[in-house]
Design a protein around this motif. Structure first.
Motif, short mmCIF file in Angstrom:
data_model
loop_
_atom_site.label_atom_id
_atom_site.label_comp_id
_atom_site.label_asym_id
_atom_site.label_seq_id
_atom_site.Cartn_x
_atom_site.Cartn_y
_atom_site.Cartn_z
N ILE A 95 0.82 -1.23 -0.13
CA ILE A 95 0.01 0.08 0.05
C ILE A 95 0.97 1.26 -0.02
O ILE A 95 1.81 1.17 0.68
N ASP A 96 0.48 2.38 -0.63
CA ASP A 96 1.08 3.46 -0.74
C ASP A 96 1.07 4.14 0.32
O ASP A 96 -0.18 4.30 1.04
N THR A 97 2.01 5.08 1.03
CA THR A 97 1.82 5.95 2.12
C THR A 97 2.14 7.25 1.85
O THR A 97 2.80 7.84 0.81
N GLN A 98 1.59 8.30 2.43
CA GLN A 98 1.99 9.60 2.49
C GLN A 98 1.98 10.32 3.81
O GLN A 98 1.44 10.03 4.75
N GLY A 99 2.89 11.27 3.81
CA GLY A 99 3.48 11.84 4.99
C GLY A 99 4.16 10.98 6.08
O GLY A 99 4.53 9.78 5.69
N LYS A 100 4.69 11.61 7.18
CA LYS A 100 5.38 10.78 8.05
C LYS A 100 4.83 11.01 9.39
O LYS A 100 4.27 12.04 9.71
N GLY A 101 5.31 10.09 10.26
CA GLY A 101 5.13 10.28 11.80
C GLY A 101 3.63 10.16 11.93
O GLY A 101 2.74 9.66 11.65
N GLU A 102 2.93 11.05 12.87
CA GLU A 102 1.77 11.37 13.32
C GLU A 102 0.69 11.87 11.99
O GLU A 102 -0.44 11.57 12.12
N LYS A 103 1.30 12.23 10.88
CA LYS A 103 0.72 12.91 9.65
C LYS A 103 0.75 11.66 8.65
O LYS A 103 0.33 11.89 7.68
N MET A 104 1.32 10.46 8.99
CA MET A 104 1.14 9.34 8.23
C MET A 104 -0.45 8.97 7.78
O MET A 104 -1.14 8.88 8.49
N GLU A 105 -0.25 8.95 6.24
CA GLU A 105 -1.91 8.12 5.82
C GLU A 105 -1.45 7.40 4.76
O GLU A 105 -0.26 7.22 4.35
N LEU A 106 -2.53 6.18 4.97
CA LEU A 106 -2.57 5.11 3.94
C LEU A 106 -3.55 5.50 2.60
O LEU A 106 -4.62 5.80 3.06
N ASP A 107 -2.84 5.25 1.46
CA ASP A 107 -4.00 5.37 0.46
C ASP A 107 -4.49 3.87 0.07
O ASP A 107 -3.81 3.12 -0.61
N PHE A 108 -5.74 3.73 0.56
CA PHE A 108 -6.19 2.30 0.41
C PHE A 108 -6.61 2.07 -0.82
O PHE A 108 -6.92 0.84 -1.27
N SER A 109 -6.82 3.10 -1.81
CA SER A 109 -7.00 3.19 -3.06
C SER A 109 -5.82 2.15 -3.89
O SER A 109 -6.30 1.56 -4.98
N THR A 110 -4.73 2.19 -3.40
CA THR A 110 -3.51 1.46 -4.00
C THR A 110 -3.24 -0.03 -3.46
O THR A 110 -2.39 -0.72 -3.91
N ALA A 111 -3.83 -0.28 -2.32
CA ALA A 111 -3.52 -1.67 -1.54
C ALA A 111 -3.89 -2.74 -2.61
O ALA A 111 -4.95 -2.99 -3.01
N LYS A 112 -2.98 -3.72 -2.58
CA LYS A 112 -3.12 -5.01 -3.49
C LYS A 112 -2.28 -5.97 -3.07
O LYS A 112 -1.28 -5.80 -2.53
N PRO A 113 -2.49 -7.22 -3.57
CA PRO A 113 -1.51 -8.31 -3.22
C PRO A 113 -0.34 -8.13 -4.05
O PRO A 113 -0.35 -7.90 -5.30
N SER A 154 -10.62 -11.84 0.15
CA SER A 154 -9.82 -12.68 -0.12
C SER A 154 -8.72 -13.03 0.89
O SER A 154 -8.32 -14.19 1.11
N HIS A 155 -8.48 -11.96 1.69
CA HIS A 155 -7.27 -11.86 2.95
C HIS A 155 -8.08 -11.46 4.01
O HIS A 155 -8.87 -10.35 3.79
N SER A 156 -7.44 -11.54 5.06
CA SER A 156 -7.64 -11.14 6.31
C SER A 156 -6.46 -11.36 7.45
O SER A 156 -5.58 -12.14 6.92
N GLU A 157 -6.66 -10.51 8.37
CA GLU A 157 -5.65 -10.71 9.56
C GLU A 157 -4.04 -10.31 9.18
O GLU A 157 -3.35 -11.11 8.51
N ILE A 158 -3.84 -9.04 9.44
CA ILE A 158 -2.54 -8.57 8.97
C ILE A 158 -1.56 -9.08 9.97
O ILE A 158 -1.72 -8.94 11.32
N THR A 159 -0.38 -9.34 9.81
CA THR A 159 0.80 -9.81 10.72
C THR A 159 1.93 -8.91 10.26
O THR A 159 1.91 -7.68 10.60
N ARG A 160 2.96 -9.40 9.60
CA ARG A 160 4.26 -9.11 9.39
C ARG A 160 4.21 -7.89 8.65
O ARG A 160 3.59 -7.53 7.82
N LEU A 161 5.21 -6.76 8.92
CA LEU A 161 5.10 -5.55 8.53
C LEU A 161 6.48 -4.81 8.12
O LEU A 161 7.40 -5.25 8.61
N ALA A 162 6.59 -4.43 6.97
CA ALA A 162 7.77 -3.87 6.60
C ALA A 162 7.53 -2.57 5.87
O ALA A 162 6.84 -2.21 4.96
N TYR A 163 8.47 -1.29 5.84
CA TYR A 163 8.29 -0.18 5.52
C TYR A 163 9.52 0.53 4.77
O TYR A 163 10.57 0.48 5.33
#
Length: 281
Positions: free
Chosen positions: A11-29, A255-264
């Motif tokens: 997923i694409d991100t915008q901003g940093k720290g507490e101003k971080m936003e996730l662009d959910f329109s870009t989320a994909k496997p 098709s998917h559920s339960e987020i686990t491991r993360l990398a940024y």
């Protein structure tokens, strides 16, 4: 033990720290297989590595390039499995927890150039998870109880804590090893949160960074000051000095559920996360 089939998502991100936003329109496997694709880790500003199972249940290290959109096998070993790949501090090796032919589980180094793999810390096993601080390993060692150790040198091992979770993460631009203590949940069966601690190797002291998101055991640092976790299909961020987690929103997927491991990757402004494949697929 059977593993739940998992995929990497991006997923694409915008901003940093507490101003971080996730662009959910870009989320994909990023991967789409009925196998185990898991444990992602960025190794530079355009590539990540992860552990992937084949049809026989063997696990290899796979590299994905955002420049070319190609997947490449970094290992293809039929007699052993590699997990938790990461870049070392010196940038010359990809490290991995390797389950060797006899079942021994130790940390190995795979040179970036085409040279044979090297066993590291031959006397420390079984290793579960790890991270690097000052080019030395902070290791989650399985046992009863499990423990977190820092390898200062040959025969010089610092035991930091016991009953720790699988997230062993260096806090960026510090000498701190961050980890989740599982003692609180194990002592109180009604508790579904744990405490986040860090051990400062320079100051030789333990620091607390509050509690985890309920029901979650995976965390990463977005930068020196902000932590990211997820629970269910929802992401949460907070400052290290705050007790309040801020929701960044939820992933909607049939098709998917339960987020686990993360990398940024702050350079790419992309967040990689792992989700379970629903059994209806």
């Amino acid at each position: 033990m059977a593993q739940t089939p998992t995929d990497l998502w991006v997923i694409d991100t915008q901003g940093k720290g507490e101003k971080m936003e996730l662009d959910f329109s870009t989320a994909k496997p990023l991967t789409n297989r009925n196998y185990y694709d898991n444990q992602p880790s960025f190794i530079n500003d355009s590539e990540l590595v992860f552990s992937a199972a084949d049809e026989k249940g063997n696990h290899d290290i796979i590299l994905y390039s955002f420049r070319t959109a190609n997947f490449t096998n970094l290992t293809q070993t039929s007699d052993r499995s590699e997990y938790s790949p990461a870049i070392t501090d010196c940038k010359q090796y990809i490290s991995a927890v390797v389950v060797e032919p006899d079942g021994t589980q130790r940390l190995w180094l795979y040179p970036i150039v085409e040279e044979p793999a090297e066993l590291l810390y031959d006397d420390i096993a079984p290793v579960g998870y790890y991270d690097w601080v000052d080019n030395k390993g902070a290791l989650f060692v399985l046992g009863n109880p499990n423990k977190l150790v820092y390898v200062k040198g040959k025969g010089d091992i610092l035991e930091i804590d016991t009953q720790v979770g699988r997230s062993i993460k260096k806090r960026p631009k510090t000498w701190e090893i961050t980890y989740i203590s599982t003692k609180e949940a194990s002592e109180n069966q009604e508790s579904n949160t744990n405490r986040i601690f860090a051990f400062d190797l320079k100051k030789n002291k333990t620091i607390t960074y509050g509690k985890t998101v309920a029901g979650s055991q995976d965390l990463i640092w977005m930068d020196k000051n902000y932590l990211l976790m997820a629970s269910g299909n929802e992401f949460f961020v907070r400052n290290k000095n705050s007790e309040d987690w801020k929701s960044l929103g939820k992933i909607s997927s049939d098709s998917h559920s339960e987020i686990t491991r993360l990398a940024y990757s702050p350079e790419l402004n992309k967040l990689i996360f792992v989700m379970n494949r629903n059994q209806t697929q």
